[in-house]
Write a protein that holds these residues in place. Sequence first.
Motif, short mmCIF file in Angstrom:
data_model
loop_
_atom_site.label_atom_id
_atom_site.label_comp_id
_atom_site.label_asym_id
_atom_site.label_seq_id
_atom_site.Cartn_x
_atom_site.Cartn_y
_atom_site.Cartn_z
N GLY A 107 -3.34 2.73 -5.54
CA GLY A 107 -2.42 2.79 -4.40
C GLY A 107 -2.18 1.47 -3.71
N ASN A 166 1.46 5.59 0.03
CA ASN A 166 0.83 6.82 0.51
C ASN A 166 0.36 7.64 -0.69
OD1 ASN A 166 3.10 8.13 -0.54
ND2 ASN A 166 4.06 8.39 1.47
N GLU A 167 -0.18 8.82 -0.44
CA GLU A 167 -0.77 9.61 -1.53
C GLU A 167 0.25 9.95 -2.62
OE1 GLU A 167 -3.22 13.85 -2.10
OE2 GLU A 167 -2.79 13.06 -0.09
N THR A 207 0.86 -1.18 0.00
CA THR A 207 0.00 0.00 0.00
C THR A 207 0.89 1.23 0.00
OG1 THR A 207 -1.69 -1.16 1.27
CG2 THR A 207 -1.85 1.23 1.19
N THR A 245 1.19 6.74 -4.45
CA THR A 245 0.10 6.26 -5.31
C THR A 245 0.17 6.91 -6.69
OG1 THR A 245 -1.36 5.84 -3.42
CG2 THR A 245 -2.41 6.16 -5.58
#
Length: 710
Positions: free
Chosen positions: A188, A148-149, A146, A152
Motif C-alpha cells: 500500500g 487506502n485498503e 500511500t 492497496t
Amino acid sequence: MKNSRGRGFLCLLIAAAAIAVFGYFGYVSAGDVKLGLDLAGGVSITYQAVGDATDEQMDDTVYKLRKRVDTYSTEADVYREGSDRINIDIPGVTDANAILETLGQPGSLRFTDMDGNTILTGDQVASAKAGVTDSNGSKEYLVSLTFNEEGTKAFADATSSRIGQQIAIVYDGEVVSAPVVREAITQGQCTIDGIGSYEEAENLASTIRIGALSVELTELRSNVVGARLGQEAITTSLQAGAVGFAVVAVFMIAVYLVPGLAAALALALYVGLMVLLLVAFEVTLTLPGIAGIILSIGMAVDANVIIFTRIKEEIGAGKTVETAIKTGFEKALSAIVDGNVTTLIAALVLFWRGSGTVKGFATTLALGIVLSMFTALFVTRFILRALFRVGLQSPKLYGTKKDRKAFNFVGARKVTFVIPVIVIAIGIGTMVTGAFSGRGAFNYSMEFMGGTSTNVTFNEDLSLDEISDQVVPLVEEVTGDADVQTQKVEGSNEVIIRTRTLSVEEREQLNQLLADNFGVDEEKITAESISGAISSEMRNDAVTAVVIATVCMLIYIWLRFKNIRFAASAVLALVHDVAVVATGYAVLRWSVGSNFIACMLTIVGYSINATIVIFDRIRENLKTAGRKKDLAELVNESITQTFTRSINTSLTTFIMVFVLYLMGVSTIREFALPLMTGIVCGAFSSVCITGPLWYVMTAGSRRKQAKAGE
C-alpha cells in the motif's frame, strides 16, 4: 568601585541600545506580520461540485481540502456553502489567481495502464508527499504515495502483472507522470523517483492530493475579502496591548522597585523580539494566536516574579544584595524551567496533533515560551546586575520578605474542595437541561454549527466603520445575538454577512431592513446556508491533542518530581479549571467558537505553570525538612511562601486581559471574559486545591506504609 560602576553603565548602554534597535525593527516589521481572516481577511474561493454528490462525499471532500490547504496556511477555513459548494478562505493574501495556481484546480485523477485501462481512481489514494533522499552525495527527489485498503489491493494486482511496464497518472485527461513498475507493490505504499527538482516533486504531489478528492470540483468564483472583525478590532487590540503593557510595567516597578525596572526593560525587549519572530517564522496571527502571546507574556512576568520573590527572601534572611541576586536566580531556576517546559510540551503536542487555529495558538505560545525564558533568565539578570553596579545597591531598593505565619490551606480544604464541586455540578445540570430542552448544552457559534451567509451589494462602497456602526446593529436586531461576521469584497460594493442560521422569515426581515435603511435592491441580496468552519475532525484533533499533551505533562512532572502524586494532583486541578470555565460558558451562554478552543488551551497552559511553582517549593522544603516536619504544616508553609507570587502573576496577566476586555469590540470581549475567568480559576486551584490535594494523597500513602510496617 569606579571600574565596576563603569562596567555597569556600559552594560546599561548595551541593554538600552538592544531595546532601541529591536524595538525599532519590531515596529518597522509589525506591518509584515501575517494576520488571519479575523484580523486582515484574504482570498475566498468557491468551488462547485460537478454532477451529483452525496453529503458524505461532500464532507469527505471538505476534509481532504482542509488538509491540502493546511500546507498553505493553518489558519484557513474550509466549509460547505449550500448543498453542492465548498468555500475556502485563506488569510493574509491578496492574489486569488496565485492561490488558485498553488492550490490546484480540483479535478479527476486516475491511474491507468498504457492501453488506457483504469487501475484505480484518485479517491483510493490516502496521501501524497514530496521528499528528498541523499544517494552517494547527490540528492534524489521523489513522491511517496500511500493507498487506502481498496487502493492497496487494486495496486497490488496491477503491479504484480505489469513489472517493467509504465503506469500513467492521468489528471483531467492529461498524463502528469508515467513511472515504470520495478516490482510488485503489495503493502500500500510506493515512491515515484527520477524527478528533476523538489519543486517538481511538490507539484506532482499537490496534483495527486487535489485529484484524490471524492468529488470533482470546478471553480465558481474567487474574491479578495476584508477582515471579519474589521479595522476597529485590530486598532483597539493594539491600543489595549500597549495600555496593558504600560500598566504591568508600572505595577512591576511599584511592587519590586529596581528588579521591577529591570523586568520592565526586559519585557520591552521581549515585545520587539516577538514581533520579529512572528515575521521570521511567517506566523499567521489570529485571536487565538494573540491568546498564546498573552499567556507567554504572563509566563515571562511569572518568571521574573519568582526570581524577585526569591531575592526578597534572601535579603530578608540577612544576605547582601549581590549575594541575594545570585542566589535568587539559582533557586528560581528549577521552578522556571519546569513550568516553562511543561507548557512547551503542551505547545509542541498541540502543534503536532492540532489543526487550524489550534496550530496558530501553539506556534505563538511556543515562540513566546522560549523567548520569555531567555528574557527572564538572561536579559533581566544582565540589566539587574548593571543597575546594581551603577550604585543602586541599597536593600531598600530591592525589598525584603520575612517568613510569615502560614495560613492553614490544608485545613480549609473541605471548603475549597466543595465550592468547585458545587459550581461544576451546576454547570453539568445546565448542560443537561439545555441539551434536553433543545437549546443545546452550549451556545455554539456559527463556526461550530454553521449558519447563513448573506451577500449584499450596496449602492455605495461602505467603509469598515460604517458597516460596524450601521449594518451590524440591523443584523443583530434580527438575529438577537452578537455573533455576526462581516467582510468586504475588494473592488466592489459587496459585503458578506455571516450569522447563525436564519429562518425564511428572518431572511425576509433582514432583506427588508437593508432595503429600507440603505435602499438596497432585494434582488442583489443572496443567502446560502454554510457549514461550520470548525469541523468534527478539527474538534477531534483539538481534544486528542489536549489529552496527549496532558498525559505528556503528567509524565514529565512525574519524572521531574519523582512522585506520581504531584502529577495526579496537577492534572486534577487542570481538569477543575477547564470544568469551571466550561460551566461559565454553559450558564452564561457565552458563544462557543474557535475562541473557546483558544481559551481552554490558554487555561491549560496557565494552570499547569502556576501549579509547578508551588510544587517546586514543596519539593524544596521536603529536601530540607524531610519527615521531621508535620506534612500539613510543610504544605501550608510552601503555599504561603509562594502566595505573593501566585497573586502578583495572576494580577499582571489579568490586567492585560482586562484592558483588552475594556477597550475591545464585542468579539474581543467574548474572548477576554472567559479568559479572565480562567485566570481566576487557575489562581484559585493552584493555591487552594493542588497543595491540599497532594497532601491528602501523600498523607494517605504514609498511613498505609505505617500500617504495613506495624
